[in-house]
Write an enzyme that holds these catalytic residues in place. Structure first.
Site, short mmCIF file in Angstrom:
data_model
loop_
_atom_site.label_atom_id
_atom_site.label_comp_id
_atom_site.label_asym_id
_atom_site.label_seq_id
_atom_site.Cartn_x
_atom_site.Cartn_y
_atom_site.Cartn_z
N SER A 1 -27.09 -8.64 7.12
CA SER A 1 -27.70 -8.16 5.88
C SER A 1 -26.66 -8.27 4.77
O SER A 1 -25.45 -8.37 5.07
CB SER A 1 -28.10 -6.69 6.07
OG SER A 1 -28.39 -6.06 4.84
N TYR B 1 -26.75 2.23 9.15
CA TYR B 1 -27.13 0.82 9.00
C TYR B 1 -25.94 -0.01 8.53
O TYR B 1 -25.65 -1.08 9.09
CB TYR B 1 -28.28 0.73 8.00
CG TYR B 1 -28.91 -0.63 7.84
CD1 TYR B 1 -29.97 -1.04 8.63
CD2 TYR B 1 -28.46 -1.51 6.85
CE1 TYR B 1 -30.57 -2.28 8.47
CE2 TYR B 1 -29.05 -2.76 6.68
CZ TYR B 1 -30.11 -3.13 7.49
OH TYR B 1 -30.69 -4.37 7.31
N1 LIG Z 1 -36.33 -6.62 5.47
C1 LIG Z 1 -35.17 -6.70 4.82
O1 LIG Z 1 -35.10 -6.55 3.60
C2 LIG Z 1 -33.93 -7.02 5.56
C3 LIG Z 1 -32.81 -7.36 4.80
C4 LIG Z 1 -31.62 -7.67 5.46
C5 LIG Z 1 -31.58 -7.61 6.84
N2 LIG Z 1 -32.68 -7.26 7.54
C6 LIG Z 1 -32.57 -7.21 8.98
O2 LIG Z 1 -33.51 -8.07 9.56
C7 LIG Z 1 -33.86 -7.58 10.85
C8 LIG Z 1 -35.38 -7.55 10.98
O3 LIG Z 1 -35.89 -6.70 10.01
P1 LIG Z 1 -37.40 -6.79 9.46
O4 LIG Z 1 -37.32 -6.50 8.02
O5 LIG Z 1 -38.04 -8.02 9.93
O6 LIG Z 1 -38.00 -5.49 10.16
P2 LIG Z 1 -39.40 -5.18 10.88
O7 LIG Z 1 -39.48 -3.71 10.92
O8 LIG Z 1 -40.51 -5.96 10.24
O9 LIG Z 1 -39.17 -5.75 12.33
C9 LIG Z 1 -38.22 -5.21 13.18
C10 LIG Z 1 -38.70 -5.38 14.59
O10 LIG Z 1 -37.69 -4.80 15.45
C11 LIG Z 1 -38.35 -4.05 16.43
N3 LIG Z 1 -37.50 -2.98 16.92
C12 LIG Z 1 -37.15 -1.86 16.23
N4 LIG Z 1 -36.47 -1.04 17.04
C13 LIG Z 1 -36.38 -1.65 18.24
C14 LIG Z 1 -35.82 -1.28 19.48
N5 LIG Z 1 -35.25 -0.08 19.65
N6 LIG Z 1 -35.89 -2.15 20.51
C15 LIG Z 1 -36.51 -3.33 20.36
N7 LIG Z 1 -37.09 -3.73 19.22
C16 LIG Z 1 -37.03 -2.88 18.17
C17 LIG Z 1 -39.57 -3.48 15.73
O11 LIG Z 1 -40.57 -3.07 16.67
C18 LIG Z 1 -40.00 -4.64 14.86
O12 LIG Z 1 -40.94 -5.48 15.52
C19 LIG Z 1 -33.20 -6.21 10.99
O13 LIG Z 1 -32.01 -6.30 11.75
C20 LIG Z 1 -32.87 -5.85 9.57
O14 LIG Z 1 -31.76 -5.01 9.49
C21 LIG Z 1 -33.86 -6.97 6.94
#
Ligand SMILES: NC(=O)c1ccc[n+]([C@@H]2O[C@H](COP(=O)([O-])OP(=O)(O)OC[C@H]3O[C@@H](n4cnc5c(N)ncnc54)[C@H](O)[C@@H]3O)[C@@H](O)[C@H]2O)c1
Length: 256
Positions: free
Chosen positions: A138, A151
């Site tokens: 991130s 985080y």
């Molecule tokens: N959305 C953003 O703005 C953003 C920005 C930078 C980084 N990220 C990173 O991208 C990654 C994905 O995020 P996203 O936005 O797609 O989120 P999201 O919530 O849409 O998807 C996350 C997925 O991870 C799964 N998950 C959560 N806890 C879990 C666990 N304990 N065991 C197994 N699976 C688990 C959830 O069920 C979900 O399907 C994350 O690591 C997040 O930190 C997201």
């Protein structure tokens, strides 16, 4: 099937990929894009129905697991030549109110689970002379924001793990990199809007423009498919020399 990836020059036919958090958002987009490029994908997610839905869509396999559970990590029986460490969640609170169990869970999901998957997959990658570890970090792997102690600490830890993996794996055909998105249009971000509004005492309508996009020169959210496109590129032969680095996709946020 002629895959979109092959058409775009990235052909992952015969490769096996593991994508954590593949039931939603960025992980789902990565799983779909890897499958389009020809890889056979295992979709790991806490949410079994979501993992199954993605897996069915791409002809892959669903693996339901809570990656914050230490026993689950001990028993995790998964390897791939491509590992996308993506599962994550957010918790927003000032440090003095931050629940210690949430801090532990964030570190376990975003640092220890990637470590375990990398540890299990490296022998297979070394035997193949090819491996790609894509860590979905991130902008918060490189910069801090208030109220995100767990985080930010976890993503900074993931950055370190990725670099060590890059140094050990590089001589054996294995690369490890981080992708560092700004705010991506996913359910994780949608959930944050209300929490951010509460912590900062501003209306929800102002959170996207004034908080999420405040530092970005490009005033829109990143789309999950844009992250997936970079992830697939990192898996290509053309990206063999991109190793141990962190690729920002944040509209210029970290240029400041
Ligand atoms: N959305 C953003 O703005 C953003 C920005 C930078 C980084 N990220 C990173 O991208 C990654 C994905 O995020 P996203 O936005 O797609 O989120 P999201 O919530 O849409 O998807 C996350 C997925 O991870 C799964 N998950 C959560 N806890 C879990 C666990 N304990 N065991 C197994 N699976 C688990 C959830 O069920 C979900 O399907 C994350 O690591 C997040 O930190 C997201």
């Amino acid at each position: 099937m002629t895959s979109v990836g092959a058409a775009a020059g990235v052909d992952l036919t015969g490769r096996t990929a593991v994508v954590t958090g593949g039931g939603s958002g960025i992980g789902r987009a990565c799983a779909i894009r890897l499958a389009q490029a020809g890889a056979t994908v295992t979709v790991v997610d806490l949410d079994e129905a979501a993992a199954t839905a993605t897996a069915q869509q791409i002809g892959g396999t669903a693996y339901a697991a809570d990656l914050t559970d230490a026993r689950v990590l001990d028993e995790l029986d998964l390897t791939g030549e491509i590992v996308v460490n993506n599962a994550g969640f957010q918790h927003i609170a000032p440090i003095e109110e931050f629940p210690p169990e949430k801090f532990t869970a964030l570190l376990r999901l975003m640092v220890e689970a990637p470590f375990r998957l990398i540890q299990r997959s490296l022998p297979r990658m070394y035997a193949a002379g090819y491996g790609r570890i894509v860590n979905v970090s991130s902008a918060h792997g490189l910069r801090a924001s208030p109220f995100k102690a767990g985080y930010v600490a976890a993503k900074h830890g993931l950055e370190g793990l990725s670099k060590v993996t890059a140094l050990e794996g590089g001589p054996k055909g294995v690369t490890s990199n981080c992708i560092n998105p700004g705010y991506v249009r996913t359910p994780l971000v949608e959930k944050q809007i209300a929490a951010q509004a509460k912590s900062r005492g501003i209306p929800e309508s102002e959170v996207i423009d004034q908080v999420m996009l405040a530092e970005s020169a490009v005033k829109r959210l990143v789309e999950p498919e844009e992250v997936a496109e970079l992830a697939v590129y990192l898996c290509s032969e053309a990206a063999a020399l991109i190793n141990g680095t962190s690729l920002c996709m944040d509209g210029g946020w970290t240029a400041r």
